[in-house]
Design an enzyme around this catalytic site. Structure first.
Site, PDB file in Angstrom:
ATOM      1  N   ASP A   1      12.863   4.518   3.978  1.00  0.00           N
ATOM      2  CA  ASP A   1      12.016   3.570   4.787  1.00  0.00           C
ATOM      3  C   ASP A   1      12.893   3.165   5.815  1.00  0.00           C
ATOM      4  O   ASP A   1      12.495   3.082   6.967  1.00  0.00           O
ATOM      5  CB  ASP A   1      11.352   2.707   4.089  1.00  0.00           C
ATOM      6  CG  ASP A   1      10.597   3.521   2.805  1.00  0.00           C
ATOM      7  OD1 ASP A   1      10.561   4.441   2.458  1.00  0.00           O
ATOM      8  OD2 ASP A   1      10.543   2.548   2.095  1.00  0.00           O
TER       9      ASP A   1
ATOM     10  N   SER B   1       5.443  -1.731   4.288  1.00  0.00           N
ATOM     11  CA  SER B   1       5.451  -2.890   4.950  1.00  0.00           C
ATOM     12  C   SER B   1       6.888  -3.809   4.117  1.00  0.00           C
ATOM     13  O   SER B   1       7.260  -4.110   5.373  1.00  0.00           O
ATOM     14  CB  SER B   1       4.589  -4.012   4.318  1.00  0.00           C
ATOM     15  OG  SER B   1       4.510  -4.531   3.395  1.00  0.00           O
TER      16      SER B   1
ATOM     17  N   ALA C   1       0.602  -1.232   0.214  1.00  0.00           N
ATOM     18  CA  ALA C   1      -0.041   0.048  -0.215  1.00  0.00           C
ATOM     19  C   ALA C   1       0.701   0.979  -0.370  1.00  0.00           C
ATOM     20  O   ALA C   1       0.712   2.463   0.506  1.00  0.00           O
ATOM     21  CB  ALA C   1      -0.548   0.004   1.397  1.00  0.00           C
ATOM     22  N   GLY C   2       2.104   1.549  -0.125  1.00  0.00           N
ATOM     23  CA  GLY C   2       2.913   2.574  -0.734  1.00  0.00           C
ATOM     24  C   GLY C   2       3.474   2.680   1.020  1.00  0.00           C
ATOM     25  O   GLY C   2       4.255   3.805   1.285  1.00  0.00           O
TER      26      GLY C   2
ATOM     27  N   GLU D   1      17.433  -5.094   0.542  1.00  0.00           N
ATOM     28  CA  GLU D   1      16.912  -4.717  -0.068  1.00  0.00           C
ATOM     29  C   GLU D   1      17.164  -4.502  -1.714  1.00  0.00           C
ATOM     30  O   GLU D   1      16.920  -4.933  -2.253  1.00  0.00           O
ATOM     31  CB  GLU D   1      15.488  -3.192  -0.006  1.00  0.00           C
ATOM     32  CG  GLU D   1      14.837  -3.395   1.239  1.00  0.00           C
ATOM     33  CD  GLU D   1      13.780  -2.897   0.928  1.00  0.00           C
ATOM     34  OE1 GLU D   1      12.810  -2.519  -0.207  1.00  0.00           O
ATOM     35  OE2 GLU D   1      13.464  -2.620   1.755  1.00  0.00           O
TER      36      GLU D   1
ATOM     37  N   TYR E   1       9.580   3.859 -12.141  1.00  0.00           N
ATOM     38  CA  TYR E   1      10.229   4.039 -11.279  1.00  0.00           C
ATOM     39  C   TYR E   1      11.962   4.303 -11.346  1.00  0.00           C
ATOM     40  O   TYR E   1      12.737   6.065 -11.669  1.00  0.00           O
ATOM     41  CB  TYR E   1      10.046   3.727  -9.390  1.00  0.00           C
ATOM     42  CG  TYR E   1      11.420   3.471  -8.101  1.00  0.00           C
ATOM     43  CD1 TYR E   1      10.716   4.963  -8.020  1.00  0.00           C
ATOM     44  CD2 TYR E   1      12.346   3.276  -8.040  1.00  0.00           C
ATOM     45  CE1 TYR E   1      11.561   5.276  -6.585  1.00  0.00           C
ATOM     46  CE2 TYR E   1      13.593   3.640  -7.787  1.00  0.00           C
ATOM     47  CZ  TYR E   1      13.205   4.791  -6.269  1.00  0.00           C
ATOM     48  OH  TYR E   1      13.732   4.955  -5.391  1.00  0.00           O
TER      49      TYR E   1
HETATM   50  P1  ADP Z   1       4.927  -1.776   0.493  1.00  0.00           P
HETATM   51  O1  ADP Z   1       4.815  -0.234   0.091  1.00  0.00           O
HETATM   52  O2  ADP Z   1       4.208  -2.078   1.809  1.00  0.00           O
HETATM   53  O3  ADP Z   1       6.982  -1.780   1.104  1.00  0.00           O
HETATM   54  P2  ADP Z   1       6.299  -3.202  -1.645  1.00  0.00           P
HETATM   55  O4  ADP Z   1       5.934  -3.642  -2.958  1.00  0.00           O
HETATM   56  O5  ADP Z   1       7.501  -2.296  -1.562  1.00  0.00           O
HETATM   57  O6  ADP Z   1       4.989  -2.646  -0.774  1.00  0.00           O
HETATM   58  O7  ADP Z   1       6.853  -4.866  -0.150  1.00  0.00           O
HETATM   59  C1  ADP Z   1       5.900  -6.052  -0.153  1.00  0.00           C
HETATM   60  C2  ADP Z   1       6.575  -6.997  -0.125  1.00  0.00           C
HETATM   61  O8  ADP Z   1       7.285  -7.014   1.018  1.00  0.00           O
HETATM   62  C3  ADP Z   1       5.537  -7.967   0.022  1.00  0.00           C
HETATM   63  O9  ADP Z   1       4.902  -8.615  -1.535  1.00  0.00           O
HETATM   64  C4  ADP Z   1       6.673  -9.647   0.191  1.00  0.00           C
HETATM   65  O10 ADP Z   1       7.313  -9.330  -0.670  1.00  0.00           O
HETATM   66  C5  ADP Z   1       7.100  -8.069   1.701  1.00  0.00           C
HETATM   67  N1  ADP Z   1       6.556  -7.942   2.618  1.00  0.00           N
HETATM   68  C6  ADP Z   1       5.977  -7.254   3.625  1.00  0.00           C
HETATM   69  N2  ADP Z   1       5.292  -7.686   5.119  1.00  0.00           N
HETATM   70  C7  ADP Z   1       4.872  -8.974   5.177  1.00  0.00           C
HETATM   71  C8  ADP Z   1       4.847  -9.692   6.082  1.00  0.00           C
HETATM   72  N3  ADP Z   1       4.382  -9.618   6.562  1.00  0.00           N
HETATM   73  N4  ADP Z   1       5.247 -10.924   5.378  1.00  0.00           N
HETATM   74  C9  ADP Z   1       5.584 -11.718   4.731  1.00  0.00           C
HETATM   75  N5  ADP Z   1       6.117 -10.948   3.424  1.00  0.00           N
HETATM   76  C10 ADP Z   1       5.698  -9.261   3.575  1.00  0.00           C
END
Ligand code: ADP
Length: 371
Positions: A169, A121, A117-118, A157, A221
């Site tokens: 981040d 996570s 969701a940006g 990353e 990007y």
């Molecule tokens: P965001 O904006 O949420 O960081 P991204 O696409 O950069 O979006 O990262 C999301 C990715 O990070 C997910 O597809 C997964 O690979 C990993 N990820 C994030 N949170 C979790 C979680 N709670 N459990 C497992 N993988 C996660």
């Protein structure tokens, strides 16, 4: 059940033993300063109350077993140095930090940070692993230690998850303080905690997750970064931080891209001044200007974000803008507490009228960093 209780229970159910501990790291929103981190700019993020929590127990046989609800379970031998998918955010940090005496682990993950969701996570996951490793392996967790962890998480990353990330981040996730935003300077790596207690002033930072996963992977990007690099070279400055104006650029597209970066950095400076003076309400027009700039000059917004931002402002928000890389994801709206419900309703109605996914909402209270 708290998230810590959930992750402990998940760990025990999965691995049949107790974890050695639980650690967490927050998601974030950037109040202002978007697409300027890779141009030597300034950003002003704050940590969310939503966190990713990990429960961990070390192993002695080089195995890494990771579990997260909704994601495929992953087992691997750390000596293979190969991983696919989400576990890259875990194994990558282990390989990059290479903590002394660390020879494998069982890990359970639970999170209330919306994924994709940006709201970062991915950095919440990486940095929660980093503090867990630091705590278990005796690495320092003071400010300098946290800086080193942030650098390692960025490298992890880039190298293992294949995500080009500028470090915003990870730095906010590791350094955030409750009741503060963090002014990050990407020219010299310095930072300043600035009080940001919206609640005390009767204000809410409402996060709107449009439910449209941000789609940075489609090359946009990288293209924007390339355009910023071209503009920087043509203007003959080391970074756009040092450029006074985009006007000398002949190319119309590059001129608009550079103008966004230059103006956005100026807006962050102004926002920081306002916050130092405790004038949170006055951020509104800066948020609006940031959104217009991201939409028109940098061209990273999308109909879902524009609709959410437009509806929020029309319903009385003091200001609103898209946050994160763009092309989907989330927006923030700064609201008087009394306007939160009408703003939510207006944003939801506007999305429904256009057949967009139903947005979800979070209240962003400036929260603490990884712990
Ligand atoms: P965001 O904006 O949420 O960081 P991204 O696409 O950069 O979006 O990262 C999301 C990715 O990070 C997910 O597809 C997964 O690979 C990993 N990820 C994030 N949170 C979790 C979680 N709670 N459990 C497992 N993988 C996660």
């Amino acid at each position: 059940m708290t998230l810590a209780e959930t992750v402990r229970a998940a760990f025990t159910a999965e691995f049949g033993t107790e974890p050695e501990g639980c650690w967490c790291a927050p998601g974030r929103v950037n109040l202002i300063g978007e697409h300027v981190d890779y141009a030597g700019g300034l950003c002003l993020p704050m940590a969310l109350p939503q966190v990713t929590t990990v429960a961990m127990r070390r192993r002695s046989d080089h195995l890494l077993r990771v579990r997260s609800a909704g994601f495929d379970p992953v087992d691997l031998d750390l000596r293979d140095r190969h991983v696919d998918g989400w576990a890259a955010y875990v194994a990558g940090v282990i390989w990059t930090l290479d903590p002394p005496g660390f020879t494998g682990a069982d890990i359970a993950v639970a999170s209330d940070v919306p994924v994709g969701a940006g709201l970062s996570s991915s950095a919440a996951l990486g940095t929660s692993i980093a503090v867990a490793l630091a705590d278990l392996c005796g690495l320092p967790l003071d400010e300098d230690g946290r800086d080193r962890l942030a650098t390692a998480c960025v490298r992890a990353e880039n190298d293992y998850a294949g995500a080009r990330t500028g470090g915003l981040d990870q730095r906010i996730a590791l350094h955030a303080r409750p009741g503060h935003a963090l002014l990050l300077d990407f020219a010299d790596g310095s930072s300043e905690h600035i009080p940001f207690d919206a609640e005390a002033q009767g204000l809410t930072v409402l996060v709107v997750d449009t439910g449209t996963g941000h789609r940075l992977a489609d090359g946009q990007y990288g293209q924007r970064r390339g355009e910023v690099e071209d503009a920087t070279r043509l203007l003959g400055v080391g970074t756009l931080r040092n450029a006074a104006s985009a006007d000398p650029l002949d190319d119309r597209v590059l001129r608009r891209r550079a103008r966004h970066v230059i103006d956005e950095i100026a807006r962050v400076r102004e926002a920081a001044e306002l916050l130092r003076a405790g004038r949170i309400r006055d951020l509104g027009p800066l948020l609006d200007a940031s959104h217009r700039s991201l939409r028109d000059d940098f061209e990273v917004s999308c109909p879902e974000l524009d609709t959410a931002v437009g509806a929020a402002v029309a319903a009385g928000a003091l200001g609103a803008r898209m946050v994160g890389g763009g092309f989907g994801g989330s927006a923030i709206a700064l609201c008087e507490n009394g306007h939160v419900d009408p703003v939510r309703q207006a944003v939801a109605d506007a999305a429904a009228r256009r057949d967009f996914a139903a947005p979800t909402f979070l209240r962003a209270t400036a929260s603490g960093g990884a712990r």
